[in-house]
Design a protein around this motif. Structure first.
Motif, mmCIF file in Angstrom:
data_model
loop_
_atom_site.group_PDB
_atom_site.id
_atom_site.type_symbol
_atom_site.label_atom_id
_atom_site.label_comp_id
_atom_site.label_asym_id
_atom_site.label_seq_id
_atom_site.Cartn_x
_atom_site.Cartn_y
_atom_site.Cartn_z
ATOM 1 N N THR A 23 -21.723 41.100 -79.398
ATOM 2 C CA THR A 23 -21.739 40.425 -78.106
ATOM 3 C C THR A 23 -20.686 39.331 -78.045
ATOM 4 O O THR A 23 -20.581 38.626 -77.048
ATOM 5 N N PRO A 27 -24.951 34.499 -84.246
ATOM 6 C CA PRO A 27 -26.407 34.361 -84.172
ATOM 7 C C PRO A 27 -26.818 32.900 -84.021
ATOM 8 O O PRO A 27 -26.237 32.011 -84.629
ATOM 9 N N GLY A 232 -29.073 40.666 -77.783
ATOM 10 C CA GLY A 232 -27.732 41.051 -77.370
ATOM 11 C C GLY A 232 -27.694 41.895 -76.118
ATOM 12 O O GLY A 232 -26.643 42.416 -75.742
ATOM 13 N N GLU A 269 -29.577 36.457 -81.091
ATOM 14 C CA GLU A 269 -28.237 36.347 -80.511
ATOM 15 C C GLU A 269 -28.173 35.229 -79.472
ATOM 16 O O GLU A 269 -27.179 34.516 -79.389
#
Length: 326
Positions: A23, A27, A232, A269
């Motif tokens: 993405t 994280p 994500g 994410e």
């Protein structure tokens, strides 16, 4: 029924095996303020913990490290029973329930669950399960027997089952559906694109098949599903899941924030904000869901009793406030 029987399920989008889609972000491990929970080990909490120990029962509250355990046990005196043992035959990358070779089936478990429901005085009981893929029926028979046992022991208590996909076998799904729980629930968990990375031995299409078959076997069934955010996915993908669930007859939906249970699980994410969850709830209702619970701490069985009561008042004229007043 084989997976090929899902051809009539609306196309959910391509799934690709392999690495987790990027993405473009790192994280996120620090939890925002809105995810802080208050500990509560009062008398109710201690009573439920002792009751589960006495009856040799498992709860998803403990096994899955649910962040709402102190609220549900301490304030509302509710719990979600996890049957068929505490060991799952699948190893999903988001789940804290232990994986391994399950123990022998406990045929007396349905009766002990029903007795606990009666002792707790529950008006709504939620029963979930570990995956038992080594069993011919996937555990459907024990879950169906638990529903019947609760109905016999606590006839005024409504029941909600949160089932595995039972490998998409129609005969197993029929066993469960014909026990007539008040809510039949199964979670798609995430969007189609992320399913191969997040879930073990599961497919998005099979989950839709399970939900569709529940409605075909029992047209009056109330079906429900949940999705977790923060892995994500995009807003458009979440909207697509809503459309897929509606297409197979799902009427209730829960949307919550994924929280990483340990360093060995998928990292978060992104943390969706409370305002974003509120917007998703409005979108879900506008699309046609009868009820949608959405929020950072929402889980599959979060406030399940209140959800079902609200649902009945919306869709059943005998339960509407105006009908009661009349």
């Amino acid at each position: 029924m084989s997976e090929s029987a899902s051809n009539s399920v609306p196309k959910a989008g391509a799934q690709t095996a392999g690495a987790r889609p990027s993405t473009g972000t790192q994280p996120v491990n620090r939890k925002p303020d809105w995810l802080k929970v208050q500990l509560n080990t009062n008398t109710n909490f201690k009573y439920l913990k002792q009751l589960m120990k006495e009856e040799r029962l498992n709860t998803v509250c403990e096994e899955a490290k649910c962040p709402n355990i102190h609220e549900c046990w301490g304030e509302h005196r509710t719990a979600t029973f996890m049957i068929l043992g505490d060991t799952c035959t699948r190893r999903c990358r988001f789940c804290a329930v232990k994986t391994g070779l399950p123990r022998v089936l406990d045929r007396e478990e349905p009766g002990r669950v029903a007795e606990s429901v009666a002792r707790m005085g529950l008006s709504h009981a939620v029963i979930t399960m570990v995956n038992r893929d080594e069993l011919k029926d996937g555990g459907a028979g024990i879950m169906a027997e638990t529903v019947r046992a609760i109905r016999n022991r606590a006839p005024n208590c409504t029941t909600e089952v949160l089932s595995s996909d039972l490998m998409g076998r129609e005969e197993s799904i029929r066993i469960l559906a014909e026990s007539r729980p008040d809510i039949l629930s199964h979670n798609v968990e995430t969007v189609p694109r992320l399913t191969p990375f997040v879930r073990s031995r599961s497919t998005y299409e099979r989950s839709l098949l399970f939900l569709r078959l529940c409605r075909e076997i029992d047209p009056d069934a109330v079906t429900k599903s949940s999705i977790m955010l923060g892995l994500g996915e995009t807003r458009e993908e979440v909207f697509g899941v809503m459309d897929d669930l509606l297409a197979v007859g799902v009427t209730m939906m829960n949307i919550g924030q994924y929280l990483q249970p340990s360093r060995n699980h998928i990292p978060v994410e992104r943390y969706w904000t409370p305002d974003e969850f509120a917007e998703l709830r409005e979108v879900a209702l506008s699309k046609g869901f009868s009820h949608c619970e959405a929020g950072p701490l929402v889980r599959s069985s979060y406030h399940a009793g209140e959800q079902y009561e609200s649902y009945r008042k919306r869709v059943h004229p005998l339960y509407r406030d105006d009908a009661v007043q009349a």
